[in-house]
Design a protein around this motif. Structure first.
Motif, short mmCIF file in Angstrom:
data_model
loop_
_atom_site.label_atom_id
_atom_site.label_comp_id
_atom_site.label_asym_id
_atom_site.label_seq_id
_atom_site.Cartn_x
_atom_site.Cartn_y
_atom_site.Cartn_z
N TYR A 153 0.87 -1.17 0.00
CA TYR A 153 0.00 0.00 0.00
C TYR A 153 0.91 1.23 0.00
CZ TYR A 153 -3.77 3.17 1.35
OH TYR A 153 -4.68 4.18 1.39
N GLN B 229 -1.25 -3.33 -5.73
CA GLN B 229 -1.52 -2.30 -4.73
C GLN B 229 -2.76 -2.73 -3.95
OE1 GLN B 229 -1.49 1.89 -5.89
NE2 GLN B 229 -3.17 2.29 -4.48
N THR B 230 -2.56 -3.03 -2.68
CA THR B 230 -3.64 -3.57 -1.86
C THR B 230 -4.47 -2.46 -1.21
OG1 THR B 230 -2.14 -3.71 0.02
CG2 THR B 230 -2.33 -5.66 -1.38
N GLU B 231 -5.55 -2.87 -0.57
CA GLU B 231 -6.42 -1.89 0.08
C GLU B 231 -5.83 -1.38 1.39
OE1 GLU B 231 -8.28 -5.99 1.09
OE2 GLU B 231 -7.06 -5.05 -0.48
N ASP B 232 -4.94 -2.15 1.98
CA ASP B 232 -4.27 -1.73 3.22
C ASP B 232 -3.07 -2.64 3.47
OD1 ASP B 232 -5.25 -4.12 4.38
OD2 ASP B 232 -7.07 -3.11 5.05
#
Length: 579
Positions: A222, A247-250
Motif C-alpha cells: 500500500y 496495490q492492496t487496500e491496506d
C-alpha cells in the motif's frame, strides 16, 4: 578550487525544486563526482517549503554537509529559512520575480537573477529552473554542454524543440550570471573529479533492485511515505521478469498476500513505514506460527500515529522486535549504505526461506530517500538459497498420515512442500499445531513446537552483523549507530582522531538476534560508548544494555526533531559527553 561544494535549491513544492536538484546532481555525477543529496519536503502534494541540499566532492561522501556554499532561492522563505547555513564565502542566487531581500545579519552576497523572466521570454516560466542551472554553471565554471546529455535523457521524449529550449534557458542563465559576477566567475569551482561513471540512486532503489536480484516475483503493498518508491520501481520492472505488483487496500492485506504467495512458492514481500508496520503485526505473528517466509521492509519515519510522514526518525526499533503478541523467532536487519541495502535485501529473502520465518529489513527516511553516488554492485556476489523446499517426489506414508510439515528437526527447520506436491498434504493454521499442522493444545506438543521454532535462530547465516572500524585496543570512545547515521559518524570519527582522540566505530547491521558476541569485546575495550540514534528514548542503547550490559559506559546522543544528524552538531555533542 573547492574540495567540497554544498549546493541547495529551495522554493514551494510543485514548482520544479526536485527536478532542479535532479538535473544538477545527474550532471555532476556523470562528471565523476561523488554526491549526497537530502530533500526536505512537506507531507502534501503541492505547496509548503521544500529544499534539496546536495554535497559534491571528488572523494566519497555519505553525509549532509554542515554548511552551504550556494543557495538557489525561488521564494523569500527559502532565504529566510536557510541563509544561516551559508559559509563566509557563500552566495545567494534568487529569482528577481519575488523582489528578494537579504536578511540584515547575512554576510553572503545576494544576486537577483531574472529566472522567471528569462524563462517566460523563451516560451514558458516553467523553465526557470533551467535558467537557475545555467547560473550555477557560471559559479562553478562549467560548460553548458555538461548538462546536454541530462537534458536529452529527461526531455528527449518530448521532442528536439523542447530539448533545445531547455538548453537555451541554461545558456541564458549562464550568460546573465557571468555578467553579474564579473571576475568572480568560477569562484566556486570544484577540484577535478575522476570522470568515472557511477550509479546515482536512493536507498529505496537499492532495496527494490536487491529484491529483483533475489528472485522476488511478487510484491503486495500500500503506498506510504517513505516506502512508495520501492513499489513504483518494481511496478515498472517486475513485469519484465514475469512478476507483478499488487496495490492492496491496506497493509494488512499486503502482508497476508505476501505470506500466501510465499506459501505458493513465489518469493514475495511487502514494504511500508511505521503506521503500516503496526497494521502488519498480526500477519507477522501468522508468519512465525505457520513458519511461512515473509520479508517486510520498514522505512522508518517520524511517529507516532501519522506523526511526521516526510521526516527522519529511527523509532520503530522496539516495535519490530517486540510488537507482535506472543513469541516468535524473527530476524531484523539494518543496512547502512546503498551497497548493504542491495545485498542485505537478498540476504533477507535467503534467511526468510532458509529459516522459514519473518525477516524485517529496516531502513529510515534518510537512507530510503537520500540520493547518492554508488559504485556498481558486484553481481557475482549474489547467492540464492531457498532452504528446505522439497523438490523430490514424496512417498506416501505407510499409515497414509498427513505430511509432517512441522516435523521436529535438529536445526528446528522442517521440510517445506509447495501446494500440489503429491503426498505433501498437511494443515496450515494460525493456532498451535502438531507436526502435521493439525490444531493441538497438548502441553507437551506446545513445548516441542516452541522449542523447535526458536531453535532455528541458532542456525542463522548473516555476513558481517556489525560493521567495524576499530583500530584502537584502548579506545577513548566507541561510537555506535545503525542505518543512516553511519555517514555522519564516519566523518565525526575522522575529525576527532585528528584532534588526538582515539575513536572506534561500530555500526550494527543485525539488530535481532542481537550480535552480542561481536559487540561485547568492542564495548569492553572502550572507555566510553556513545550510541547515536534518531529517537527520544535511546532504543538501540537500551537493546545493547539488555543484551551486553555496559550500563556504566553507555551514553546516548539522540535527535528527534525530524532532521538527520549533521557531522558538526554530532561532533560537538560527543565532545560535551566526554569533557
Amino acid at each position: 578550487m573547492l574540495h567540497q561544494l554544498s549546493w541547495k535549491v529551495g522554493g514551494q513544492q510543485g514548482e520544479g525544486i526536485e527536478s532542479t536538484g535532479e538535473i544538477f546532481s545527474m550532471a555532476m555525477n556523470r562528471l565523476g563526482y561523488f554526491l549526497y543529496g537530502y530533500r526536505h519536503f512537506s507531507s502534501r502534494i503541492k505547496g509548503g517549503h521544500t529544499n534539496n541540499k546536495i554535497t559534491v566532492r571528488p572523494t566519497e561522501v555519505r553525509a549532509i554537509a554542515d554548511d552551504l556554499d550556494i543557495l538557489v532561492a525561488f521564494d523569500q522563505e527559502t532565504i529566510d529559512v536557510n541563509y544561516q547555513e551559508l559559509t563566509n564565502t557563500g552566495i545567494i542566487l534568487a529569482d528577481a520575480k519575488f523582489d528578494p531581500v537579504k536578511p540584515e545579519d547575512s554576510q553572503a552576497p545576494l544576486f537577483a537573477v531574472p529566472f522567471t523572466e528569462i524563462a517566460a521570454e523563451l516560451g514558458t516560466s516553467l523553465m526557470k529552473n533551467m535558467v537557475a542551472i545555467g547560473a550555477t554553471a557560471s559559479l562553478l565554471n562549467l560548460e553548458d554542454a555538461v548538462f546536454q546529455n541530462v537534458v536529452d535523457d529527461i526531455f528527449g521524449r518530448k521532442g528536439e524543440e523542447v530539448v533545445q529550449k531547455n538548453m537555451e534557458a541554461i545558456a541564458h542563465g549562464h550568460q546573465i550570471m557571468n555578467e553579474l559576477l564579473g571576475d568572480r566567475v568560477g569562484e566556486w569551482a570544484l577540484a577535478p573529479a575522476d570522470g568515472k561513471r557511477r550509479m546515482f540512486m536512493i536507498g529505496n532503489d537499492a532495496v527494490a533492485l536487491g529484491a529483483l536480484a533475489a528472485g522476488t516475483r511478487f510484491m503486495a503493498a500500500y503506498p506510504i511515505t517513505p516506502a512508495s518508491e520501492i513499489m513504483e520501481y518494481l511496478i515498472k520492472k517486475l513485469p519484465k521478469f514475469g512478476g507483478a505488483v499488487i496495490q492492496t487496500e491496506d497493509e494488512i492485506a499486503a502482508a497476508t498476500m505476501a505470506i500466501g504467495a510465499n506459501f505458493g512458492g513465489v518469493r514475495s514481500f511487502t514494504a511500508s513505514a511505521g503506521p503500516g508496520l503496526s497494521l502488519m503485526m498480526e500477519a507477522i505473528g501468522l508468519s512465525g506460527m505457520t513458519e511461512q517466509p515473509l520479508v517486510i521492509v520498514d522505512t522508518q519515519r517520524g511517529g507516532p500515529s501519522t506523526g511526521l510522514p516526510t521526516k527522519q526518525e529511527q523509532s520503530d526499533l522496539m516495535a519490530m522486535l517486540y510488537g507482535t503478541h506472543g513469541e516468535i523467532p524473527k530476524v531484523v536487519i539494518a543496512p547502512s549504505t546503498m551497497e548493504e541495502a542491495f545485498f542485505d535485501t537478498i540476504q533477507a529473502f535467503n534467511i526468510a526461506e532458509e529459516l522459514q520465518l519473518p525477516v524485517i529489513l529496516m531502513t529510515d527516511l534518510q537512507l530510503s530517500l537520500g540520493k547518492q553516488s554508488v559504485e556498481p554492485f558486484d553481481y557475482s556476489k549474489i547467492d540464492i538459497r531457498r532452504g528446505k523446499i522439497v523438490t523430490d517426489e514424496l512417498e506416501e506414508a505407510a499409515d497414509k498420515a498427513y505430511f509432517k510439515r512441522y516435523k521436529d528437526t535438529e536445526d528446528g527447520v522442517s521440510p517445506r512442500v509447495l501446494p500440489g506436491t503429491l503426498h505433501g498434504i498437511h494443515h496450515v493454521t494460525g493456532v498451535e499445531h502438531d507436526e502435521t499442522g493439525k490444531p493441538s493444545e497438548a502441553t507437551g506438543n506446545r513445548q516441542v513446537q516452541m522449542d523447535k521454532r526458536f531453535r532455528k535462530l541458532a542456525h542463522l547465516k548473516f555476513e558481517q552483523p556489525v560493521y567495524t572500524n576499530t583500530p584502537y585496543d584502548d579506545a577513548d570512545i566507541l561510537l555506535v549507530g545503525f542505518n543512516s547515521t553511519r555517514g555522519a559518524i564516519e566523518e565525526v570519527r575522522e575529525r576527532l582522531i585528528a584532534q588526538g582522540i582515539k575513536v572506534n566505530h561500530a555500526h550494527i547491521r543485525l539488530i535481532h538476534p542481537f550480535p552480542s558476541a561481536e559487540m561485547a569485546p568492542l564495548i569492553a575495550q572502550a572507555k566510553k560508548v556513545i550510541v547515536v540514534e534518531n529517537n527520544y528514548t535511546g532504543q538501540l542503547a537500551n537493546i545493547m544494555k539488555m543484551n551486553v550490559g555496559g550500563h556504566d559506559k553507555i551514553a546516548t546522543i539522540t535527535k528527534y526533531n525530524g532532521t538527520p544528524f549533521l557531522p558538526g552538531e554530532l561532533e560537538n555533542r560527543v565532545k560535551e559527553l566526554t569533557r
